[in-house]
Design an enzyme around this catalytic site. Structure first.
Site, mmCIF file in Angstrom:
data_model
loop_
_atom_site.group_PDB
_atom_site.id
_atom_site.type_symbol
_atom_site.label_atom_id
_atom_site.label_comp_id
_atom_site.label_asym_id
_atom_site.label_seq_id
_atom_site.Cartn_x
_atom_site.Cartn_y
_atom_site.Cartn_z
ATOM 1 N N SER B 147 0.832 -1.195 0.000
ATOM 2 C CA SER B 147 0.000 0.000 0.000
ATOM 3 C C SER B 147 0.876 1.259 0.000
ATOM 4 C CB SER B 147 -0.957 -0.050 1.211
ATOM 5 O OG SER B 147 -1.985 0.899 1.058
ATOM 6 N N ASP B 223 -10.278 -5.417 -2.967
ATOM 7 C CA ASP B 223 -9.632 -4.374 -2.164
ATOM 8 C C ASP B 223 -10.458 -3.095 -2.259
ATOM 9 O OD1 ASP B 223 -7.934 -2.237 -1.363
ATOM 10 O OD2 ASP B 223 -6.156 -3.402 -1.898
ATOM 11 N N HIS B 256 -7.494 -5.865 1.146
ATOM 12 C CA HIS B 256 -6.285 -5.062 1.349
ATOM 13 C C HIS B 256 -5.485 -5.491 2.579
ATOM 14 C CE1 HIS B 256 -4.002 -1.515 0.152
ATOM 15 N NE2 HIS B 256 -4.003 -1.038 1.387
#
Lengths: 277, 277
Positions: B147, B223, B256
């Site tokens: 991320s 996600d 995620h």
């Protein structure tokens, strides 16, 4: 059963669920990993029982069981270790008793008996839920655990050899009725008559005639609880006397943490998978 | 460097350390996994950069990197993601800026510039410490991240292709200068002149001529940040235009979380190990 969370992991699904527990008189949380094979067939179930101060989450976060469980097609169920909630009696400053320290028994003494009934929760309530909501072959179950949960795994297996195909433990408390950190809890949960403690003590269950085919136990040599709390040699002697096949592996330099548990998780899952075919 | 904790894990050693950081003007914590091979030889180093709200601990607990890193002989270094401490300026209610959101850059704007210097911390301070205290072959380094840390990995690699032998990312923020959750942070850390943001944006670095041999990127299709925050297709286009070999894998049904990261961790470690020989 309510879904708290579900996420895809290693091709399967890691879920967290709650149920309104009659046994414990509170909502109880548990984690279930469902392997990808469960989309097409019933899968065997391995119970993982956690240690003092833990919840369902510690092994879910740090146990590193998903990769191999997905490969082997194992459902992994991780219960909490005690009842929870503001209405549940507790000794908040005592990490060895009350919340976080259910010791896998049904308490008989007030005020604990109204909530601390983890044996019924894990051996009766949760199996019914698992059978109803997951692609589980309840004819193929195994049990493992860590520390206090190792005690839970060993005693549950010895009391239910027809249910569990295999049993293993990481650094188990093998004789809680004589260890400093567990004796006071047994007295409070079960009362002063120590004869009633024996069915919650792996070595004394064996002395009293309980039997199980084989145990796998890993124990770190750098574990700070080894000498006074865990004492795997007591299980060694009990198994030798009873003719139970104990594979006891002293693991050089490992401590009591999930660094230790996760290192040997694959070996334990393989041990169970071999016996769950 | 001070030792916070060390434990044996998967035959190696998982440690947590702190250092008094000149760059960040505070103590900084980082985790290092040392594989068993480091007892006898220098080992390559893989940097893992974490995402928003994380510390060094998230991947250490949930990333499941130790088993294969121990097998492949990789040192894994996991820095924190921002400066810490009561004296460090922050926006406590904003999880996308300040503590937990350093964005792997050196801030130039007051009051952030006196502490938010993660690029110098990770590219200069920590490598010197790793070289001095671990059996690390600093001629063989790779970088990966998740991320915001995927943004860090991509930009660090593009700016330092001579240092990093390989780069990979889990669900990276590929164009932070236009994404809702990162644009305000860049403005505060770097000021309003957006031309100065370009060297902290993987796609714009590529547009401006930066090059790297190849990237591996995994991205979950479930996600929640995919469409607005992550947008891997922007990296796809930039790599196509620049002739960079991008392996972008859209992973069906993954979110995620570390359920996603841990699932593909082995693939990423293998990717780096192949390029670190």
């Amino acid at each position: 059963m309510k879904i708290v969370s579900e996420a895809k992991a290693h091709g399967g699904r890691q879920g967290v669920y709650t149920t309104s527990s009659q046994a414990c008189g509170c909502d109880m949380t548990f984690a279930v990993f469902t392997p990808p094979q469960a989309k097409e067939q019933l899968c065997p179930v391995v119970w993982y029982l956690s240690g003092l101060t833990c919840t369902h989450a510690n092994v879910m976060d740090k146990g590193e069981y998903r990769r191999l469980a997905a490969e082997l097609g194992l459902i992994i169920v991780c219960p909490d270790v005690s009842p929870r909630g503001d209405h549940v009696p507790d000794e908040p400053d005592n990490w060895q008793f009350g919340k976080g320290a259910g010791f896998y028994l049904d308490a008989t003494e007030a005020p604990w008996a109204s909530h601390y009934r983890m044996e019924t929760h894990i051996l009766e309530e949760l199996p019914a839920l698992i059978a109803a909501h997951f692609a589980a072959d309840m004819g193929r179950q195994s049990v493992m655990g860590h520390s206090m949960g190792g005690h839970g795994a060993l005693t549950f297996a010895l009391k239910n050899p027809e249910r569990f195909k295999s049993c293993s433990a990481f650094a188990p408390i093998v004789q809680p009725s004589t260890a400093d950190w567990s004796r006071p809890a047994l007295a409070k949960y079960l009362g002063d008559d120590e004869s009633l403690w024996r069915r919650h003590d792996a070595t004394l269950l064996i002395a009293d005639g309980a039997r199980f085919d084989a145990f796998l136990v890993d124990q770190g040599t750098a574990d700070g609880f080894l000498e006074t709390g865990l004492r795997p040699w007591l299980l060694g002697q009990a198994c030798t006397d009873a003719g139970i096949a104990l594979t006891l592996r002293m693991q050089e330099g490992y401590d009591h943490s999930y660094n230790f548990v996760s290192t040997f998780m694959d070996d334990h899952l393989a041990w169970h998978a071999e016996r769950l075919v």
